[in-house]
Motif scaffolding. Structure first.
Motif, PDB file in Angstrom:
ATOM      1  N   TRP A  38      19.223  41.039  37.647  1.00  0.00           N
ATOM      2  CA  TRP A  38      19.712  40.107  37.684  1.00  0.00           C
ATOM      3  C   TRP A  38      19.101  38.880  37.019  1.00  0.00           C
ATOM      4  CZ3 TRP A  38      24.300  42.201  36.311  1.00  0.00           C
ATOM      5  CH2 TRP A  38      24.727  43.470  36.663  1.00  0.00           C
ATOM      6  N   ASP A  39      19.235  38.061  36.263  1.00  0.00           N
ATOM      7  CA  ASP A  39      18.688  36.347  35.676  1.00  0.00           C
ATOM      8  C   ASP A  39      19.500  35.446  36.220  1.00  0.00           C
ATOM      9  OD1 ASP A  39      16.877  38.649  33.400  1.00  0.00           O
ATOM     10  OD2 ASP A  39      18.904  38.717  32.594  1.00  0.00           O
ATOM     11  N   ILE A  40      20.455  35.332  36.419  1.00  0.00           N
ATOM     12  CA  ILE A  40      21.086  34.295  36.402  1.00  0.00           C
ATOM     13  C   ILE A  40      22.309  34.654  38.044  1.00  0.00           C
ATOM     14  CG2 ILE A  40      23.097  32.065  35.777  1.00  0.00           C
ATOM     15  CD1 ILE A  40      21.604  33.015  32.753  1.00  0.00           C
ATOM     16  N   VAL A  41      22.782  33.764  38.792  1.00  0.00           N
ATOM     17  CA  VAL A  41      23.756  33.988  39.626  1.00  0.00           C
ATOM     18  C   VAL A  41      24.627  32.626  39.682  1.00  0.00           C
ATOM     19  CG1 VAL A  41      23.847  33.775  42.700  1.00  0.00           C
ATOM     20  CG2 VAL A  41      22.085  35.442  41.207  1.00  0.00           C
ATOM     21  N   ALA A  42      25.948  32.675  39.642  1.00  0.00           N
ATOM     22  CA  ALA A  42      26.789  32.034  38.838  1.00  0.00           C
ATOM     23  C   ALA A  42      27.529  31.694  40.207  1.00  0.00           C
ATOM     24  CB  ALA A  42      27.359  31.590  38.340  1.00  0.00           C
ATOM     25  N   ILE A  43      27.294  30.810  41.181  1.00  0.00           N
ATOM     26  CA  ILE A  43      28.362  30.742  42.505  1.00  0.00           C
ATOM     27  C   ILE A  43      29.697  29.825  41.781  1.00  0.00           C
ATOM     28  CG2 ILE A  43      28.789  29.609  44.782  1.00  0.00           C
ATOM     29  CD1 ILE A  43      26.515  31.670  44.446  1.00  0.00           C
ATOM     30  N   LEU A  44      30.684  30.197  41.540  1.00  0.00           N
ATOM     31  CA  LEU A  44      32.483  29.943  41.528  1.00  0.00           C
ATOM     32  C   LEU A  44      33.010  29.391  42.980  1.00  0.00           C
ATOM     33  CD1 LEU A  44      31.139  31.637  39.127  1.00  0.00           C
ATOM     34  CD2 LEU A  44      33.591  31.758  38.545  1.00  0.00           C
ATOM     35  N   LYS A  45      33.454  28.221  43.188  1.00  0.00           N
ATOM     36  CA  LYS A  45      34.643  27.668  43.971  1.00  0.00           C
ATOM     37  C   LYS A  45      36.831  27.435  42.686  1.00  0.00           C
ATOM     38  CE  LYS A  45      31.608  27.674  47.159  1.00  0.00           C
ATOM     39  NZ  LYS A  45      31.797  28.041  48.742  1.00  0.00           N
ATOM     40  N   LEU A  46      36.908  28.020  43.275  1.00  0.00           N
ATOM     41  CA  LEU A  46      38.443  28.111  43.101  1.00  0.00           C
ATOM     42  C   LEU A  46      39.194  28.169  44.025  1.00  0.00           C
ATOM     43  CD1 LEU A  46      38.334  31.390  40.568  1.00  0.00           C
ATOM     44  CD2 LEU A  46      37.144  29.519  39.589  1.00  0.00           C
ATOM     45  N   ALA A  47      40.298  27.517  43.076  1.00  0.00           N
ATOM     46  CA  ALA A  47      41.526  27.014  44.697  1.00  0.00           C
ATOM     47  C   ALA A  47      42.128  28.179  45.216  1.00  0.00           C
ATOM     48  CB  ALA A  47      42.163  25.581  44.343  1.00  0.00           C
ATOM     49  N   GLU A  48      42.465  28.954  44.073  1.00  0.00           N
ATOM     50  CA  GLU A  48      43.272  30.342  43.845  1.00  0.00           C
ATOM     51  C   GLU A  48      42.279  31.435  43.489  1.00  0.00           C
ATOM     52  OE1 GLU A  48      46.921  29.609  42.342  1.00  0.00           O
ATOM     53  OE2 GLU A  48      47.471  27.728  43.672  1.00  0.00           O
ATOM     54  N   TYR A  49      42.746  32.104  44.014  1.00  0.00           N
ATOM     55  CA  TYR A  49      42.818  34.145  43.556  1.00  0.00           C
ATOM     56  C   TYR A  49      42.700  34.205  42.173  1.00  0.00           C
ATOM     57  CZ  TYR A  49      41.590  39.116  42.687  1.00  0.00           C
ATOM     58  OH  TYR A  49      41.752  39.790  42.853  1.00  0.00           O
ATOM     59  N   ASP A  50      43.418  33.821  42.099  1.00  0.00           N
ATOM     60  CA  ASP A  50      44.463  34.025  39.885  1.00  0.00           C
ATOM     61  C   ASP A  50      43.359  33.455  39.531  1.00  0.00           C
ATOM     62  OD1 ASP A  50      46.593  35.299  41.814  1.00  0.00           O
ATOM     63  OD2 ASP A  50      48.108  33.871  41.523  1.00  0.00           O
ATOM     64  N   GLN A  51      43.199  32.115  39.713  1.00  0.00           N
ATOM     65  CA  GLN A  51      42.278  31.584  39.060  1.00  0.00           C
ATOM     66  C   GLN A  51      40.974  32.633  38.614  1.00  0.00           C
ATOM     67  OE1 GLN A  51      41.746  28.148  41.185  1.00  0.00           O
ATOM     68  NE2 GLN A  51      42.525  27.219  39.487  1.00  0.00           N
ATOM     69  N   LEU A  52      40.529  33.685  39.119  1.00  0.00           N
ATOM     70  CA  LEU A  52      39.304  34.211  38.723  1.00  0.00           C
ATOM     71  C   LEU A  52      39.649  34.820  37.607  1.00  0.00           C
ATOM     72  CD1 LEU A  52      36.630  35.460  40.224  1.00  0.00           C
ATOM     73  CD2 LEU A  52      37.794  37.185  40.861  1.00  0.00           C
ATOM     74  N   ASP A  53      40.503  35.110  36.886  1.00  0.00           N
ATOM     75  CA  ASP A  53      40.654  36.090  35.687  1.00  0.00           C
ATOM     76  C   ASP A  53      40.251  35.298  34.913  1.00  0.00           C
ATOM     77  OD1 ASP A  53      41.216  38.395  33.681  1.00  0.00           O
ATOM     78  OD2 ASP A  53      42.657  37.197  33.835  1.00  0.00           O
TER      79      ASP A  53
END
Length: 100
Positions: A38-53
């Motif tokens: 892999w070239d890049i790793v991004a860490i996401l922080k979301l308030a709710e699971y539904d936001q992932l999509d």
């Protein structure tokens, strides 16, 4: 809070631009250039699971330069103190038994 880790394969000539575009997405908290498959790793922080999509398919897929992604969800967080304990296992014991 939901944490997602997105691994990104990017077009080789566009890694920096792709990483910068990812970092500009509001839910993306950290972006790393990495070695390996892999070239890049991004860490996401979301308030709710539904936001992932919304974030992954709605924003990340629109970033130019991304060839492929793989998303993982974190289900447990280990704080720094716990991680330090894990990596230090046996160090104090060796000193107590005459080790260096």
């Amino acid at each position: 809070m939901v944490t997602a880790i997105v691994m990104v394969q990017a077009d080789r000539q566009r890694v920096q631009e792709t990483a910068e575009a990812l970092a500009a997405i509001p839910a993306v908290r950290e972006v790393y250039s990495v070695t390996g498959e892999w070239d890049i790793v991004a860490i996401l922080k979301l308030a709710e699971y539904d936001q992932l999509d919304d974030v992954v398919t709605g924003h990340l897929r629109k970033v130019e330069g991304i060839a492929r992604t793989q998303t993982m969800l974190a289900f447990r967080t280990y704080n720094d103190a716990l991680l330090d304990q894990g990596f230090g296992v046996g160090l104090d014991e060796g000193r107590a038994n005459g080790g260096s």
